[in-house]
Design a protein around this motif. Structure first.
Motif, PDB file in Angstrom:
ATOM      1  N   VAL A 194      43.393   7.317  26.878  1.00 42.55           N
ATOM      2  CA  VAL A 194      42.184   8.100  26.610  1.00 42.55           C
ATOM      3  C   VAL A 194      40.974   7.169  26.623  1.00 42.55           C
ATOM      4  CG1 VAL A 194      41.016   9.590  24.956  1.00 42.55           C
ATOM      5  CG2 VAL A 194      43.483   9.691  25.181  1.00 42.55           C
ATOM      6  N   THR A 195      39.985   7.504  27.449  1.00 40.56           N
ATOM      7  CA  THR A 195      38.732   6.757  27.488  1.00 40.56           C
ATOM      8  C   THR A 195      37.573   7.741  27.585  1.00 40.56           C
ATOM      9  OG1 THR A 195      38.735   6.591  29.898  1.00 40.56           O
ATOM     10  CG2 THR A 195      39.763   4.777  28.688  1.00 40.56           C
ATOM     11  N   ARG A 196      36.404   7.293  27.195  1.00 37.68           N
ATOM     12  CA  ARG A 196      35.202   8.125  27.289  1.00 37.68           C
ATOM     13  C   ARG A 196      34.972   8.543  28.744  1.00 37.68           C
ATOM     14  NH1 ARG A 196      30.028   7.408  28.695  1.00 37.68           N
ATOM     15  NH2 ARG A 196      28.464   8.631  27.604  1.00 37.68           N
ATOM     16  N   ARG A 197      35.069   7.561  29.620  1.00 42.40           N
ATOM     17  CA  ARG A 197      34.865   7.804  31.047  1.00 42.40           C
ATOM     18  C   ARG A 197      35.893   8.803  31.599  1.00 42.40           C
ATOM     19  NH1 ARG A 197      35.051   2.735  35.140  1.00 42.40           N
ATOM     20  NH2 ARG A 197      35.234   3.887  37.064  1.00 42.40           N
ATOM     21  N   GLY A 198      37.150   8.684  31.118  1.00 45.95           N
ATOM     22  CA  GLY A 198      38.199   9.587  31.559  1.00 45.95           C
ATOM     23  C   GLY A 198      37.965  11.021  31.105  1.00 45.95           C
ATOM     24  N   VAL A 199      37.490  11.191  29.867  1.00 43.49           N
ATOM     25  CA  VAL A 199      37.213  12.539  29.355  1.00 43.49           C
ATOM     26  C   VAL A 199      36.082  13.179  30.155  1.00 43.49           C
ATOM     27  CG1 VAL A 199      36.379  13.856  27.353  1.00 43.49           C
ATOM     28  CG2 VAL A 199      38.076  12.060  27.033  1.00 43.49           C
ATOM     29  N   LEU A 200      35.031  12.426  30.419  1.00 46.04           N
ATOM     30  CA  LEU A 200      33.919  12.955  31.213  1.00 46.04           C
ATOM     31  C   LEU A 200      34.383  13.315  32.620  1.00 46.04           C
ATOM     32  CD1 LEU A 200      31.064  10.552  30.058  1.00 46.04           C
ATOM     33  CD2 LEU A 200      31.223  13.000  29.601  1.00 46.04           C
ATOM     34  N   GLU A 251      43.763  16.091  23.842  1.00 48.32           N
ATOM     35  CA  GLU A 251      43.711  17.469  23.366  1.00 48.32           C
ATOM     36  C   GLU A 251      42.567  17.717  22.387  1.00 48.32           C
ATOM     37  OE1 GLU A 251      46.424  15.538  23.273  1.00 48.32           O
ATOM     38  OE2 GLU A 251      47.729  16.465  24.771  1.00 48.32           O
ATOM     39  N   ASN A 252      41.966  16.656  21.835  1.00 51.28           N
ATOM     40  CA  ASN A 252      40.913  16.824  20.834  1.00 51.28           C
ATOM     41  C   ASN A 252      39.541  16.382  21.327  1.00 51.28           C
ATOM     42  OD1 ASN A 252      40.123  17.588  18.140  1.00 51.28           O
ATOM     43  ND2 ASN A 252      39.891  15.413  17.696  1.00 51.28           N
ATOM     44  N   LEU A 253      39.453  15.763  22.490  1.00 44.35           N
ATOM     45  CA  LEU A 253      38.171  15.282  23.013  1.00 44.35           C
ATOM     46  C   LEU A 253      37.712  16.133  24.188  1.00 44.35           C
ATOM     47  CD1 LEU A 253      38.810  11.445  22.940  1.00 44.35           C
ATOM     48  CD2 LEU A 253      37.266  12.710  21.474  1.00 44.35           C
ATOM     49  N   VAL A 254      36.421  16.448  24.210  1.00 44.97           N
ATOM     50  CA  VAL A 254      35.823  17.188  25.319  1.00 44.97           C
ATOM     51  C   VAL A 254      34.486  16.559  25.677  1.00 44.97           C
ATOM     52  CG1 VAL A 254      36.936  19.419  24.841  1.00 44.97           C
ATOM     53  CG2 VAL A 254      34.749  18.872  23.761  1.00 44.97           C
ATOM     54  N   ALA A 255      34.058  16.760  26.915  1.00 43.71           N
ATOM     55  CA  ALA A 255      32.729  16.335  27.331  1.00 43.71           C
ATOM     56  C   ALA A 255      31.717  17.269  26.683  1.00 43.71           C
ATOM     57  CB  ALA A 255      32.603  16.386  28.848  1.00 43.71           C
ATOM     58  N   GLY A 260      47.982  14.549  38.104  1.00 48.62           N
ATOM     59  CA  GLY A 260      47.700  14.434  39.534  1.00 48.62           C
ATOM     60  C   GLY A 260      47.683  12.988  39.980  1.00 48.62           C
ATOM     61  N   THR A 261      47.668  12.791  41.290  1.00 44.93           N
ATOM     62  CA  THR A 261      47.758  11.428  41.831  1.00 44.93           C
ATOM     63  C   THR A 261      46.510  10.612  41.535  1.00 44.93           C
ATOM     64  OG1 THR A 261      46.901  12.151  43.958  1.00 44.93           O
ATOM     65  CG2 THR A 261      49.300  12.059  43.705  1.00 44.93           C
ATOM     66  N   GLY A 262      45.357  11.248  41.442  1.00 44.52           N
ATOM     67  CA  GLY A 262      44.134  10.504  41.138  1.00 44.52           C
ATOM     68  C   GLY A 262      44.162   9.879  39.765  1.00 44.52           C
ATOM     69  N   TRP A 263      44.998  10.402  38.884  1.00 46.20           N
ATOM     70  CA  TRP A 263      45.118   9.873  37.519  1.00 46.20           C
ATOM     71  C   TRP A 263      46.301   8.944  37.379  1.00 46.20           C
ATOM     72  CZ3 TRP A 263      41.321  10.632  34.115  1.00 46.20           C
ATOM     73  CH2 TRP A 263      40.417  11.658  34.389  1.00 46.20           C
ATOM     74  N   SER A 264      47.362   9.162  38.141  1.00 46.33           N
ATOM     75  CA  SER A 264      48.567   8.371  37.956  1.00 46.33           C
ATOM     76  C   SER A 264      48.578   7.095  38.786  1.00 46.33           C
ATOM     77  CB  SER A 264      49.804   9.204  38.278  1.00 46.33           C
ATOM     78  OG  SER A 264      49.777   9.627  39.611  1.00 46.33           O
TER      79      SER A 264
END
Length: 165
Positions: free
Chosen positions: A70-76, A108-112, A142-146
């Protein structure tokens, strides 16, 4: 220059430096399937094509439980830089259940969230504000995340990344 590494089954595994890719090819652990023709790598005994995409000769088992940190950039990125409450452009992240009430730093608890909604919401839950979430926060997939490094994909990689999608 970066090189896409495909498993023996042609699913994307990682993005590595061209030096690491050359070592894999020289040790016969991989073969080049897409090359950059204009810029060979010169060695003492031969010249090697600079690889853009390589495929491993043996299948590498990938652990199934790979979790994206989990990262700020990833959540955004997951929320497409859109506020989960109003839908405007988001520049911050918000804990749906505030940290002061035991909310975790989880997918599950972080949103942009836009700055305005984040300031108005403060230390309350969306239910207390009579707000609803425009999306259900969940871990990305998805592949962009894995596959690490495919965020800035080379155009030559697109056919190979599309196979795994």
């Amino acid at each position: 220059m970066r090189t896409l590494v495909l498993n023996a089954g042609y699913e994307p595994l990682a993005v590595v430096s061209f030096k690491r890719a050359i070592v894999l090819v020289m040790n016969e652990k991989a073969t080049i399937i897409e090359r950059i023709e204009d810029d060979p790598v010169w060695g003492t005994s031969a010249a090697w094509d600079r690889p853009a995409v390589i495929v491993l000769t043996r299948y590498v088992r990938v652990p199934g439980g790979r979790r994206v940190p989990v990262t700020r950039r990833g959540v955004l990125r997951r929320d497409a830089h859109r506020c989960a409450y109003c839908g405007k452009a988001a520049s911050t992240i918000d804990h749906v259940l505030p940290r002061s009430r035991g909310g975790a730093d989880s997918w599950e608890n972080l949103v942009a969230c836009c700055l305005r909604c984040n300031n108005i919401k403060g230390d309350r839950t969306p239910q207390e504000m009579s707000w609803s979430l425009r999306l259900t926060p969940r871990p990305p997939h998805g592949t962009g995340w894995s596959v690490r490094g495919t965020e800035r994909a080379d155009p030559r990689w697109e056919p190979y990344l599309a196979l795994a999608a």
